[in-house]
Design a protein around this motif. Structure first.
Motif, PDB file in Angstrom:
ATOM      1  N   ARG A 265       0.833  -1.207   0.000  1.00  0.00           N
ATOM      2  CA  ARG A 265       0.000   0.000   0.000  1.00  0.00           C
ATOM      3  C   ARG A 265       0.866   1.255   0.000  1.00  0.00           C
ATOM      4  O   ARG A 265       0.548   2.243  -0.671  1.00  0.00           O
ATOM      5  CB  ARG A 265      -0.928  -0.003   1.219  1.00  0.00           C
ATOM      6  N   ILE A 266       1.971   1.230   0.737  1.00  0.00           N
ATOM      7  CA  ILE A 266       2.881   2.381   0.762  1.00  0.00           C
ATOM      8  C   ILE A 266       3.516   2.582  -0.610  1.00  0.00           C
ATOM      9  O   ILE A 266       3.619   3.703  -1.109  1.00  0.00           O
ATOM     10  CB  ILE A 266       3.943   2.188   1.851  1.00  0.00           C
ATOM     11  N   ALA A 267       3.957   1.478  -1.240  1.00  0.00           N
ATOM     12  CA  ALA A 267       4.530   1.582  -2.587  1.00  0.00           C
ATOM     13  C   ALA A 267       3.503   2.121  -3.570  1.00  0.00           C
ATOM     14  O   ALA A 267       3.830   2.937  -4.448  1.00  0.00           O
ATOM     15  CB  ALA A 267       5.042   0.215  -3.038  1.00  0.00           C
ATOM     16  N   GLU A 268       2.267   1.687  -3.434  1.00  0.00           N
ATOM     17  CA  GLU A 268       1.203   2.182  -4.308  1.00  0.00           C
ATOM     18  C   GLU A 268       1.007   3.686  -4.108  1.00  0.00           C
ATOM     19  O   GLU A 268       0.826   4.434  -5.080  1.00  0.00           O
ATOM     20  CB  GLU A 268      -0.096   1.436  -4.001  1.00  0.00           C
ATOM     21  N   ALA A 269       1.054   4.145  -2.856  1.00  0.00           N
ATOM     22  CA  ALA A 269       0.901   5.569  -2.579  1.00  0.00           C
ATOM     23  C   ALA A 269       2.057   6.377  -3.173  1.00  0.00           C
ATOM     24  O   ALA A 269       1.852   7.488  -3.683  1.00  0.00           O
ATOM     25  CB  ALA A 269       0.814   5.804  -1.072  1.00  0.00           C
ATOM     26  N   VAL A 270       3.275   5.827  -3.116  1.00  0.00           N
ATOM     27  CA  VAL A 270       4.426   6.515  -3.694  1.00  0.00           C
ATOM     28  C   VAL A 270       4.242   6.691  -5.203  1.00  0.00           C
ATOM     29  O   VAL A 270       4.457   7.779  -5.755  1.00  0.00           O
ATOM     30  CB  VAL A 270       5.714   5.739  -3.383  1.00  0.00           C
ATOM     31  N   LEU A 271       3.836   5.634  -5.885  1.00  0.00           N
ATOM     32  CA  LEU A 271       3.621   5.731  -7.333  1.00  0.00           C
ATOM     33  C   LEU A 271       2.462   6.668  -7.643  1.00  0.00           C
ATOM     34  O   LEU A 271       2.521   7.443  -8.611  1.00  0.00           O
ATOM     35  CB  LEU A 271       3.360   4.337  -7.907  1.00  0.00           C
ATOM     36  N   GLU A 272       1.407   6.610  -6.849  1.00  0.00           N
ATOM     37  CA  GLU A 272       0.270   7.509  -7.068  1.00  0.00           C
ATOM     38  C   GLU A 272       0.685   8.966  -6.894  1.00  0.00           C
ATOM     39  O   GLU A 272       0.254   9.839  -7.662  1.00  0.00           O
ATOM     40  CB  GLU A 272      -0.859   7.165  -6.091  1.00  0.00           C
ATOM     41  N   ALA A 273       1.511   9.242  -5.893  1.00  0.00           N
ATOM     42  CA  ALA A 273       1.977  10.606  -5.675  1.00  0.00           C
ATOM     43  C   ALA A 273       2.793  11.103  -6.861  1.00  0.00           C
ATOM     44  O   ALA A 273       2.662  12.261  -7.292  1.00  0.00           O
ATOM     45  CB  ALA A 273       2.803  10.675  -4.385  1.00  0.00           C
ATOM     46  N   ALA A 274       3.642  10.234  -7.401  1.00  0.00           N
ATOM     47  CA  ALA A 274       4.435  10.621  -8.569  1.00  0.00           C
ATOM     48  C   ALA A 274       3.545  10.886  -9.777  1.00  0.00           C
ATOM     49  O   ALA A 274       3.717  11.879 -10.498  1.00  0.00           O
ATOM     50  CB  ALA A 274       5.459   9.528  -8.884  1.00  0.00           C
TER      51      ALA A 274
ATOM     52  N   TRP B 253       3.179  14.423 -11.854  1.00  0.00           N
ATOM     53  CA  TRP B 253       3.827  14.559 -13.164  1.00  0.00           C
ATOM     54  C   TRP B 253       3.128  13.806 -14.284  1.00  0.00           C
ATOM     55  O   TRP B 253       3.596  13.832 -15.420  1.00  0.00           O
ATOM     56  CB  TRP B 253       5.281  14.090 -13.074  1.00  0.00           C
ATOM     57  N   GLY B 254       2.048  13.126 -14.002  1.00  0.00           N
ATOM     58  CA  GLY B 254       1.319  12.426 -15.058  1.00  0.00           C
ATOM     59  C   GLY B 254       1.668  10.952 -15.127  1.00  0.00           C
ATOM     60  O   GLY B 254       2.622  10.478 -14.518  1.00  0.00           O
ATOM     61  N   GLU B 255       0.844  10.213 -15.886  1.00  0.00           N
ATOM     62  CA  GLU B 255       1.050   8.778 -16.060  1.00  0.00           C
ATOM     63  C   GLU B 255       0.929   8.426 -17.537  1.00  0.00           C
ATOM     64  O   GLU B 255      -0.070   8.757 -18.164  1.00  0.00           O
ATOM     65  CB  GLU B 255       0.015   7.999 -15.255  1.00  0.00           C
ATOM     66  N   PRO B 256       1.930   7.790 -18.117  1.00  0.00           N
ATOM     67  CA  PRO B 256       3.204   7.391 -17.493  1.00  0.00           C
ATOM     68  C   PRO B 256       4.102   8.593 -17.231  1.00  0.00           C
ATOM     69  O   PRO B 256       3.924   9.656 -17.820  1.00  0.00           O
ATOM     70  CB  PRO B 256       3.825   6.455 -18.528  1.00  0.00           C
ATOM     71  N   LEU B 257       5.066   8.402 -16.361  1.00  0.00           N
ATOM     72  CA  LEU B 257       5.996   9.477 -16.052  1.00  0.00           C
ATOM     73  C   LEU B 257       6.841   9.807 -17.277  1.00  0.00           C
ATOM     74  O   LEU B 257       7.267   8.903 -18.010  1.00  0.00           O
ATOM     75  CB  LEU B 257       6.923   9.071 -14.904  1.00  0.00           C
ATOM     76  N   PRO B 258       7.087  11.086 -17.547  1.00  0.00           N
ATOM     77  CA  PRO B 258       8.011  11.436 -18.640  1.00  0.00           C
ATOM     78  C   PRO B 258       9.411  10.895 -18.350  1.00  0.00           C
ATOM     79  O   PRO B 258       9.740  10.553 -17.210  1.00  0.00           O
ATOM     80  CB  PRO B 258       7.995  12.973 -18.629  1.00  0.00           C
TER      81      PRO B 258
END
Length: 291
Positions: free
Chosen positions: A249-258, A262-267
């Motif tokens: 869940r923490i890893a998911e939150a980190v990716l969600e914050a990114a 900056w958008g998805e996928p990340l530039p």
């Protein structure tokens, strides 16, 4: 990052790297002092009788000692210096405890360049500086500071750890106030409260979590794990299911914050300019002088 020691920062970094490795090639950068860092022990081969293998033993990887900061290195050299631990790599100082200290760069950009040269797509930096003190000291000295340097790296998501105790949340709140005053990116910061026992979090911890929920991207809990507390994180797969679920869940939150920032996928992240080929200067004989 953490405001003080005993916040579960390294353990969370290990769990987080294991989860993020499913998304892309991942490396952990160990910035701690060797005699105070758990990573050298975590990256040694698991002793006989314990479950799992933590990675190749010390002689199989040169570690940070094989990467002097005053010269460029090839990707193969950087990769061979890393230790494989489960699904991710670790760059740490795995020498004997009595070896001379390494002169490591303090600038976050130097570590970013090292990871980029190594070709990793995800970097988990296990920092060692106390966040609140660093922010305040940098402000008084008129300098950027380590915390700002890490937060301003491309696509960085700060993960701020604190022990789920009255003292832990007190120093966490002080660090958050200092970061707020300096305009740090709290809106993309994930706060993790690390449980130190199996009971329910004290009321003061729950109140602090509610207060921080309006400032940070997310506030999550990492439950106490008796097996991790007793045996450490030397072997992969040791944490209990609820610990792994919380880490996911923490890893998911980190990716969600990114992605939120900056958008998805990340530039594509900026790639540091390559250094010119390193050619040692040949030793020349001294010019004789008349006497």
């Amino acid at each position: 990052m953490a405001a003080t020691g005993g916040s579960g920062r390294s353990g969370l970094a290990c769990l987080l790297a294991g989860e993020l490795a499913a998304a892309a090639d991942t490396v952990v950068l160990d910035l701690g002092v060797r005699l105070a860092s758990p990573w050298p022990a975590w990256t040694q081969t698991t002793p006989a009788g314990e479950a799992g293998q933590a990675g190749r033993a010390g002689p199989g990887a040169g570690g940070l000692a094989a990467l002097p900061s005053d010269r460029p290195h090839t990707r193969d050299a950087i990769r061979s210096a890393a230790v494989r631990r489960g699904a991710f790599d670790v760059l740490t100082d795995g020498r004997e405890w009595n070896a001379p200290p390494l002169a490591l760069p303090s600038e976050p950009a130097a570590w970013y360049q090292l990871a980029a040269a190594g070709g990793w797509r995800i970097v988990v930096a296990d920092t060692a500086h106390p966040v609140g003190y660093d922010v305040l000291a940098a402000r008084c000295a008129g300098l950027p500071g380590a915390t700002r340097g890490w937060c301003e790296l491309p696509y960085s998501v700060p993960v701020l750890c604190a022990a789920a105790t009255a003292h832990g949340v007190q120093v966490l709140q002080q660090a958050v106030m200092a970061m707020t005053a300096e305009g740090m990116p709290l809106r993309r910061t994930v706060v993790v409260l690390v449980g130190l026992d199996g009971g329910r979090a004290p009321a003061v911890v729950r109140a602090a979590a509610a207060m921080l929920a309006d400032r940070a991207y997310d506030v999550l809990e990492l439950p106490h794990d008796a097996d991790v507390r007793a045996h450490g994180l030397r072997g992969p797969g040791r944490p209990r299911p609820r610990t792994r679920q919380a880490a996911a869940r923490i890893a998911e939150a980190v990716l969600e914050a990114a992605h939120s920032a900056w958008g998805e996928p990340l530039p594509d992240a900026p790639v540091p300019a390559p250094a010119p080929a390193f050619e040692p200067t040949p030793q020349t004989a001294p010019i004789p002088t008349a006497k």
